[in-house]
Design an enzyme around this catalytic site. Structure first.
Site, PDB file in Angstrom:
ATOM      1  N   VAL A 110       0.836  -1.214   0.000  1.00 19.62           N
ATOM      2  CA  VAL A 110       0.000   0.000   0.000  1.00 19.62           C
ATOM      3  C   VAL A 110       0.867   1.258   0.000  1.00 19.62           C
ATOM      4  O   VAL A 110       0.629   2.202  -0.764  1.00 19.62           O
ATOM      5  CB  VAL A 110      -0.962   0.004   1.220  1.00 19.62           C
ATOM      6  CG1 VAL A 110      -1.705   1.327   1.312  1.00 19.62           C
ATOM      7  CG2 VAL A 110      -1.950  -1.141   1.118  1.00 19.62           C
ATOM      8  N   PHE A 151      -8.538   1.843  -1.619  1.00 23.55           N
ATOM      9  CA  PHE A 151      -9.454   0.887  -2.258  1.00 23.55           C
ATOM     10  C   PHE A 151      -8.741   0.240  -3.440  1.00 23.55           C
ATOM     11  O   PHE A 151      -9.324   0.054  -4.494  1.00 23.55           O
ATOM     12  CB  PHE A 151     -10.724   1.599  -2.715  1.00 23.55           C
ATOM     13  CG  PHE A 151     -11.469   2.280  -1.588  1.00 23.55           C
ATOM     14  CD1 PHE A 151     -12.252   1.543  -0.714  1.00 23.55           C
ATOM     15  CD2 PHE A 151     -11.347   3.648  -1.386  1.00 23.55           C
ATOM     16  CE1 PHE A 151     -12.916   2.160   0.339  1.00 23.55           C
ATOM     17  CE2 PHE A 151     -12.009   4.272  -0.345  1.00 23.55           C
ATOM     18  CZ  PHE A 151     -12.798   3.529   0.524  1.00 23.55           C
ATOM     19  N   ASN A 175     -15.321  -3.443   1.842  1.00 25.41           N
ATOM     20  CA  ASN A 175     -14.764  -4.794   1.733  1.00 25.41           C
ATOM     21  C   ASN A 175     -15.781  -5.844   2.171  1.00 25.41           C
ATOM     22  O   ASN A 175     -15.875  -6.912   1.568  1.00 25.41           O
ATOM     23  CB  ASN A 175     -13.471  -4.920   2.549  1.00 25.41           C
ATOM     24  CG  ASN A 175     -12.253  -4.474   1.754  1.00 25.41           C
ATOM     25  OD1 ASN A 175     -12.387  -4.031   0.617  1.00 25.41           O
ATOM     26  ND2 ASN A 175     -11.078  -4.597   2.336  1.00 25.41           N
ATOM     27  N   CYS A 201      -6.282  -8.861   2.631  1.00 27.89           N
ATOM     28  CA  CYS A 201      -7.260  -7.862   3.078  1.00 27.89           C
ATOM     29  C   CYS A 201      -8.582  -8.467   3.539  1.00 27.89           C
ATOM     30  O   CYS A 201      -8.990  -8.281   4.685  1.00 27.89           O
ATOM     31  CB  CYS A 201      -7.533  -6.868   1.965  1.00 27.89           C
ATOM     32  SG  CYS A 201      -6.037  -6.091   1.368  1.00 27.89           S
TER      33      CYS A 201
HETATM   34  C1  UGA Z   1      -9.485  -6.157  -2.042  1.00 27.97           C
HETATM   35  C2  UGA Z   1     -10.485  -5.143  -2.617  1.00 27.97           C
HETATM   36  O1  UGA Z   1     -10.910  -5.545  -3.905  1.00 27.97           O
HETATM   37  C3  UGA Z   1      -9.847  -3.755  -2.692  1.00 27.97           C
HETATM   38  O2  UGA Z   1     -10.820  -2.807  -3.114  1.00 27.97           O
HETATM   39  C4  UGA Z   1      -9.344  -3.361  -1.315  1.00 27.97           C
HETATM   40  O3  UGA Z   1      -8.722  -2.090  -1.333  1.00 27.97           O
HETATM   41  C5  UGA Z   1      -8.336  -4.387  -0.853  1.00 27.97           C
HETATM   42  O4  UGA Z   1      -8.977  -5.678  -0.790  1.00 27.97           O
HETATM   43  C6  UGA Z   1      -7.838  -3.973   0.497  1.00 27.97           C
HETATM   44  O5  UGA Z   1      -8.621  -3.915   1.452  1.00 27.97           O
HETATM   45  O6  UGA Z   1      -6.663  -3.558   0.610  1.00 27.97           O
HETATM   46  P1  UGA Z   1      -7.550  -7.677  -3.088  1.00 27.97           P
HETATM   47  O7  UGA Z   1      -7.588  -8.430  -1.818  1.00 27.97           O
HETATM   48  O8  UGA Z   1      -6.234  -7.257  -3.623  1.00 27.97           O
HETATM   49  O9  UGA Z   1      -8.425  -6.323  -2.959  1.00 27.97           O
HETATM   50  O10 UGA Z   1      -8.178  -8.590  -4.214  1.00 27.97           O
HETATM   51  P2  UGA Z   1      -9.588  -8.839  -4.940  1.00 27.97           P
HETATM   52  O11 UGA Z   1      -9.352  -8.721  -6.381  1.00 27.97           O
HETATM   53  O12 UGA Z   1     -10.658  -8.022  -4.367  1.00 27.97           O
HETATM   54  O13 UGA Z   1      -9.818 -10.392  -4.613  1.00 27.97           O
HETATM   55  C7  UGA Z   1      -9.987 -10.866  -3.294  1.00 27.97           C
HETATM   56  C8  UGA Z   1     -10.359 -12.328  -3.296  1.00 27.97           C
HETATM   57  O14 UGA Z   1     -11.696 -12.496  -3.726  1.00 27.97           O
HETATM   58  C9  UGA Z   1      -9.515 -13.214  -4.204  1.00 27.97           C
HETATM   59  O15 UGA Z   1      -9.172 -14.397  -3.510  1.00 27.97           O
HETATM   60  C10 UGA Z   1     -10.431 -13.519  -5.366  1.00 27.97           C
HETATM   61  O16 UGA Z   1     -10.142 -14.752  -5.975  1.00 27.97           O
HETATM   62  C11 UGA Z   1     -11.773 -13.523  -4.693  1.00 27.97           C
HETATM   63  N1  UGA Z   1     -12.903 -13.230  -5.611  1.00 27.97           N
HETATM   64  C12 UGA Z   1     -13.038 -11.998  -6.154  1.00 27.97           C
HETATM   65  C13 UGA Z   1     -13.834 -14.221  -5.885  1.00 27.97           C
HETATM   66  O17 UGA Z   1     -13.738 -15.348  -5.379  1.00 27.97           O
HETATM   67  N2  UGA Z   1     -14.884 -13.924  -6.721  1.00 27.97           N
HETATM   68  C14 UGA Z   1     -15.044 -12.710  -7.280  1.00 27.97           C
HETATM   69  O18 UGA Z   1     -16.021 -12.511  -8.019  1.00 27.97           O
HETATM   70  C15 UGA Z   1     -14.103 -11.729  -7.002  1.00 27.97           C
END
Ligand code: UGA
Length: 429
Positions: free
Chosen positions: A16, A152, A208, A260
Site C-alpha cells: 500500500v 481501495f 470490503n 485484506c
Molecule cells: C481487495 C479489494 O478488492 C480492494 O478494493 C481493497 O482495497 C483491498 O482488498 C484492500 O482492502 O486492501 P484484493 O484483496 O487485492 O483487494 O483482491 P480482490 O481482487 O478483491 O480479490 C480478493 C479475493 O476475492 C480473491 O481471492 C479472489 O479470488 C476472490 N474473488 C473476487 C472471488 O472469489 N470472486 C469474485 O467474483 C471476485
C-alpha cells in the site's frame, strides 16, 4: 506533471505504501518513503521493486527524482506537509486489528512547528482516528492534523485503482485538513466523498464486507445450483445485467483469500462484537468462505474415493492471478487438508512460492505437475492455464480428473479433451 510543492512522507513501504508513494510522486508531489526494514530501503534506493505489482516499477522509475527512501523518521518528516500511515494492521489471535505499528508511527512523530496532516491509509477499526487524535493532543501536538483516507486498491490493479479510483474518501476533524488532502489528489478525476473520521473508517470496512458478501452469496448460489442442476456462470450473467445488482464480484469459486478480505472481515466482526453487536450476515459470509475452500475435498473424494496415496496437483498458489501473494490463499488451506487426507500434493504457480507449505512439492511447469497425477485442482485462474494443451496433458495423468475451482475452463472442451471435469456450481456432466 508540474511540481505542486507538496511534500508527503509515507510510513511503511509495503504494497500500500509503495503504491501510494509512487502515485503521489506521479501527481507531482515530493515523496519520502520510510520503512524500518533497512534491506527493503536499500533495494528501493538501487531502483529495485520489492513486490510484484504491474506498473509499479515504471512509476517508481519515472518519478525517481521526486522520490526518496529512508529508514530515518526525522529525514522523512523534514519539511513534510502530509504523513501517510501505510503500515500493516494484521489480525491478532482474537481477530482484532493489531495497531502496534500504527502507534509506533504516531509516537515517533517528532515535534514539528509547522502544520502537518497525518493521513491514515492503513485499514483500521472505527474509532482509531479519535484515539490517534487524543494521543497527538496528549503529546502537545494539537497543531498536527488528522485525516482518514482509506485505500481501495486491489493487488494486481493497484496503480490504476489509485490513479483512476471510483471515489476518494476523506474524513477529517478539521475542514481545512480535509481540503488539503483533497487538493493533494488534484489530477485524479473521481468523486470525493467527505465524511467524519469514523464514517470514513467505516466506509473502508463496509466496502470490503459488501464485496465479500457478494462472493459468499454467489458461492452459496453455486452450491444450490450444483444441487439442483443449474449453472452458476449463467445465473451470474443473468443477474449481473440487472443494474441494481451489477456484474462484478459474482465469480463463484473456492472462496476469497488475500491480505485484506479475511483480515478485514475478522476486524469488522470483532469491532461489532466488542461494541455489543452480533453481525450475523458477516459471520455467515466468513463461515461460507471457510466451507467453500473445503468443498473441493468432497468433490475429489467423490471422484477418486479415498485420497490416501493419491497424487493431487494444485494449479496456482497465489490468492488470485497476477500477484505472488499467498497470504490467506485458498491453495494453502486445500494443501493442508489434502496432506491430512494422506494425499501427495504437488503445486505449480508461475510466480508464487509454496514456502511454508511443508510436504508440498513445487514444480516448474503445469506439465510436470500433472504427470502421473490422479487429479488436478485449478486453484488460481492464471491466464497461462487458458493456453495449455489440455488434451495432451490428460494423457500424462494417471487419471484425468480436474476440479476447476475458478470456473475458468470450458466444461465441454475439457470433457472433449478427455477429462472428468467438475467445477463450482456447474452441472457435473
Ligand atoms: C481487495 C479489494 O478488492 C480492494 O478494493 C481493497 O482495497 C483491498 O482488498 C484492500 O482492502 O486492501 P484484493 O484483496 O487485492 O483487494 O483482491 P480482490 O481482487 O478483491 O480479490 C480478493 C479475493 O476475492 C480473491 O481471492 C479472489 O479470488 C476472490 N474473488 C473476487 C472471488 O472469489 N470472486 C469474485 O467474483 C471476485
Amino acid at each position: 506533471m508540474e511540481e505542486s510543492g507538496q511534500r508527503v512522507a509515507v510510513f511503511g513501504a509495503g504494497y500500500v505504501g509503495l503504491v501510494t508513494g509512487a502515485c503521489f510522486a506521479e501527481l507531482g508531489h515530493r515523496v519520502v518513503l520510510r520503512d524500518v526494514v533497512e534491506a527493503k530501503i536499500e533495494r528501493l534506493r538501487r531502483g529495485e521493486v520489492p513486490i510484484y505489482e504491474p506498473g509499479l516499477d515504471d512509476l517508481l522509475a519515472r518519478n525517481r527524482e521526486r522520490l526518496a527512501f529512508t529508514t530515518e523518521v526525522d529525514e522523512a518528516i523534514e519539511g513534510a506537509d502530509f504523513v501517510y500511515v501505510a503500515v500493516g494492521t494484521p489480525p491478532t489471535y482474537s481477530g482484532d486489528a493489531d495497531l502496534s505499528a500504527v502507534w509506533t508511527v504516531v509516537d515517533e512523530l517528532p515535534e514539528v512547528d509547522h502544520r502537518i496532516v497525518v493521513c491514515m491509509k492503513s485499514t483500521v477499526p472505527v474509532g482509531t482516528g479519535e484515539k490517534v487524535r487524543h494521543r497527538l493532543d496528549a503529546r502537545g501536538l494539537a497543531h498536527v492534523g488528522y485525516a482518514s483516507n482509506p485505500e481501495f486498491t486491489a493487488e494486481g490493479t493497484a496503480v490504476r485503482d489509485f490513479m483512476e479510483p471510483d471515489r476518494i474518501v476523506i474524513g477529517a476533524f478539521e475542514q481545512a485538513d480535509g481540503d488539503a488532502v483533497a487538493a493533494l489528489h488534484a489530477g485524479i478525476d473521481a468523486p470525493v466523498v467527505r465524511a467524519d473520521v469514523a464514517s470514513a473508517e467505516m466506509i473502508k470496512l463496509a466496502a470490503n464486507a459488501a464485496l465479500m458478501a457478494r462472493i459468499s452469496f454467489i458461492n452459496e448460489i453455486a452450491n444450490v445450483c450444483e444441487a439442483t442442476g443449474a449453472d452458476v456462470v449463467k445465473v451470474a450473467e443473468g443477474i449481473g445485467h440487472d443494474r441494481r445488482i451489477g456484474k462484478s464480484f459474482l465469480r463463484a469459486g473456492i472462496g476469497f483469500g488475500g491480505s485484506c478480505f479475511p483480515k478485514d472481515s475478522l476486524a469488522l466482526k470483532q469491532l461489532a462484537a466488542s461494541s455489543g453487536y452480533h453481525f450475523q450476515v458477516l459471520n455467515a459470509v466468513i463461515e461460507v468462505n471457510e466451507l467453500q475452500k473445503r468443498r473441493v475435498i468432497g468433490k475429489l473424494k467423490r471422484l477418486l474415493g479415498s485420497l490416501r496415496g493419491k497424487r493431487v496437483a494444485l494449479l496456482g498458489l497465489a490468492f488470485k492471478p497476477n500477484t505472488d501473494d499467498t497470504r490467506e490463499a485458498p491453495a494453502f488451506v486445500l494443501a493442508g487438508r489434502l496432506l491430512a487426507e494422506g494425499a501427495d500434493v504437488v503445486a505449480w504457480d508461475p510466480v508464487a512460492r509454496a514456502d511454508g507449505l511443508h510436504g508440498v512439492v513445487q514444480v516448474a511447469s503445469v506439465d510436470e505437475a500433472l504427470a502421473g497425477a490422479d487429479a488436478a485442482v485449478l486453484v488460481t485462474e492464471w491466464p497461462q492455464l487458458a493456453e495449455v494443451d489440455w488434451a495432451s496433458l490428460a494423457e500424462r495423468m494417471r487419471s484425468a480428473v480436474l476440479v476447476d475451482g475458478r470456473n475458468m475452463l470450458d466444461p465441454g472442451a475439457m470433457r472433449a479433451a478427455g477429462f472428468t471435469y467438475d467445477a463450482i456450481g456447474r452441472a457435473a456432466s
